[in-house]
Write a protein that holds these residues in place. Structure first.
Motif, PDB file in Angstrom:
ATOM      1  N   GLY A   1      32.131 -26.275 -12.636  1.00  0.00           N
ATOM      2  CA  GLY A   1      33.410 -26.968 -12.756  1.00  0.00           C
ATOM      3  C   GLY A   1      34.321 -26.480 -13.858  1.00  0.00           C
ATOM      4  N   SER A   2      33.846 -25.570 -14.733  1.00  0.00           N
ATOM      5  CA  SER A   2      34.693 -25.071 -15.817  1.00  0.00           C
ATOM      6  C   SER A   2      35.262 -23.692 -15.536  1.00  0.00           C
ATOM      7  CB  SER A   2      33.896 -25.017 -17.130  1.00  0.00           C
ATOM      8  OG  SER A   2      33.509 -26.318 -17.527  1.00  0.00           O
ATOM      9  N   ASP A   3      34.796 -23.042 -14.473  1.00  0.00           N
ATOM     10  CA  ASP A   3      35.289 -21.718 -14.101  1.00  0.00           C
ATOM     11  C   ASP A   3      36.205 -21.851 -12.887  1.00  0.00           C
ATOM     12  OD1 ASP A   3      33.515 -20.981 -16.070  1.00  0.00           O
ATOM     13  OD2 ASP A   3      31.979 -20.294 -14.657  1.00  0.00           O
ATOM     14  N   MET A   4      37.056 -20.842 -12.659  1.00  0.00           N
ATOM     15  CA  MET A   4      38.015 -20.952 -11.554  1.00  0.00           C
ATOM     16  C   MET A   4      38.297 -19.591 -10.928  1.00  0.00           C
ATOM     17  SD  MET A   4      41.145 -19.495 -12.333  1.00  0.00           S
ATOM     18  CE  MET A   4      42.327 -19.219 -13.635  1.00  0.00           C
ATOM     19  N   VAL A   5      38.858 -19.644  -9.714  1.00  0.00           N
ATOM     20  CA  VAL A   5      39.331 -18.463  -8.994  1.00  0.00           C
ATOM     21  C   VAL A   5      40.735 -18.761  -8.475  1.00  0.00           C
ATOM     22  CG1 VAL A   5      38.916 -16.835  -7.119  1.00  0.00           C
ATOM     23  CG2 VAL A   5      36.975 -17.899  -8.274  1.00  0.00           C
ATOM     24  N   VAL A   6      41.641 -17.773  -8.570  1.00  0.00           N
ATOM     25  CA  VAL A   6      42.988 -17.869  -8.006  1.00  0.00           C
ATOM     26  C   VAL A   6      43.157 -16.764  -6.973  1.00  0.00           C
ATOM     27  CG1 VAL A   6      45.467 -17.973  -8.465  1.00  0.00           C
ATOM     28  CG2 VAL A   6      43.851 -18.594 -10.271  1.00  0.00           C
ATOM     29  N   GLY A   7      43.577 -17.117  -5.754  1.00  0.00           N
ATOM     30  CA  GLY A   7      43.930 -16.133  -4.737  1.00  0.00           C
ATOM     31  C   GLY A   7      45.430 -16.106  -4.549  1.00  0.00           C
ATOM     32  N   PHE A   8      46.008 -14.934  -4.226  1.00  0.00           N
ATOM     33  CA  PHE A   8      47.468 -14.796  -4.146  1.00  0.00           C
ATOM     34  C   PHE A   8      47.824 -13.524  -3.395  1.00  0.00           C
ATOM     35  CE2 PHE A   8      45.616 -13.365  -8.105  1.00  0.00           C
ATOM     36  CZ  PHE A   8      45.976 -12.031  -8.152  1.00  0.00           C
ATOM     37  N   ASN A   9      49.124 -13.332  -3.143  1.00  0.00           N
ATOM     38  CA  ASN A   9      49.642 -12.117  -2.524  1.00  0.00           C
ATOM     39  C   ASN A   9      50.352 -11.249  -3.546  1.00  0.00           C
ATOM     40  OD1 ASN A   9      50.185 -14.071   0.270  1.00  0.00           O
ATOM     41  ND2 ASN A   9      49.136 -12.117   0.477  1.00  0.00           N
TER      42      ASN A   9
END
Length: 243
Positions: free
Chosen positions: A145-153
């Motif tokens: 819960g403290s790590d993250m991923v961002v997806g984008f173009n």
């Protein structure tokens, strides 16, 4: 079954700018009907509408939208000891468009826990979704819960539209861009007036299985080569990643 939930939004900036997001607490009345509370303003760095994204081989650009928040996930973050809202949007910056992401803590009066930018001097960045890696199987226990991923173009005058991602572990620095899927040509279709319509449906959500080890599932848009411009050539790519 939750006693409350959250709604988050950005300002309608038009041709101007803003430096806040809005968070609304949703509760239930005695009959279980939703009640929307007043807005809490969350101060953030100033933002304005991003520039449309160029692509090679055509003068047609891609619509990076209007600073709207396209996605939000709420999950408990053990690093800050509270439930947080993760959200992101495209704003003016970098080569012309960059992604800003935010983690908003919800204990007491909601406030900004951390934020960052996915930006490049060469690439336009937009159409993002962010999620923490929280795993919860509904048994009262939860992990990560403290790590993250961002997806984008991304795209530029020399790079076809592509899906990329970055990740971040706790308080560590954000990763470099990781290429996920590149389009097979420029996107030119019957929506190009003046900018070509581009999806605003990027998705990111945590895998609930603890056995998955803190995994995030994401969805993004890419395109097949343009045809005669009479029909769209949009495609969707789904993938999973660990921060």
């Amino acid at each position: 079954p939750s006693a409350h939930a959250w709604v988050v939004g950005s300002a309608d900036v038009g041709t101007g700018s803003a430096s806040f997001l809005s968070v609304f607490r949703v509760t239930k009345d005695a009959n279980g009907n939703p009640l929307l509370g007043p807005a809490t303003a969350i101060p953030v760095a100033p933002y304005s509408v991003p520039a449309s994204a160029p692509q090679p081989g055509t003068s047609a650009t891609l619509d990076t939208l209007d600073t709207r928040l396209e996605h939000a996930v709420a999950a408990y973050d053990p690093r800050i000891g509270q439930t947080a809202i993760w959200t992101a949007h495209a704003v003016f910056g970098g080569a012309g468009s960059e992604v800003r992401w935010y983690e908003i803590g919800t204990d007491g009066t909601p406030s900004l826990a951390q934020s960052g930018a996915v930006t490049s001097p060469d690439l336009y960045v937009w159409n993002a979704a962010v999620s923490p890696d929280r795993a919860n199987e509904g048994d009262g226990n939860a992990d990560f819960g403290s790590d993250m991923v961002v997806g984008f173009n991304t795209s530029s005058t020399t790079n076809y539209p592509a899906i990329q991602m970055v990740s971040k572990r706790g308080a560590d620095r954000q990763s470099n861009l990781v290429l996920v899927k590149e389009s097979l040509g420029p996107n030119v279709d019957n929506t190009c007036n003046p900018a070509c319509r581009w999806g605003d449906y990027s998705g990111a959500t945590p895998d609930p299985l603890v056995s998955s080890g803190g995994q995030v599932w994401l969805s993004g848009q890419w395109n097949n080569p343009a045809t005669d411009g009479s029909s769209v050539v949009w495609q969707t790519w789904d993938w999973a990643s660990k921060p």
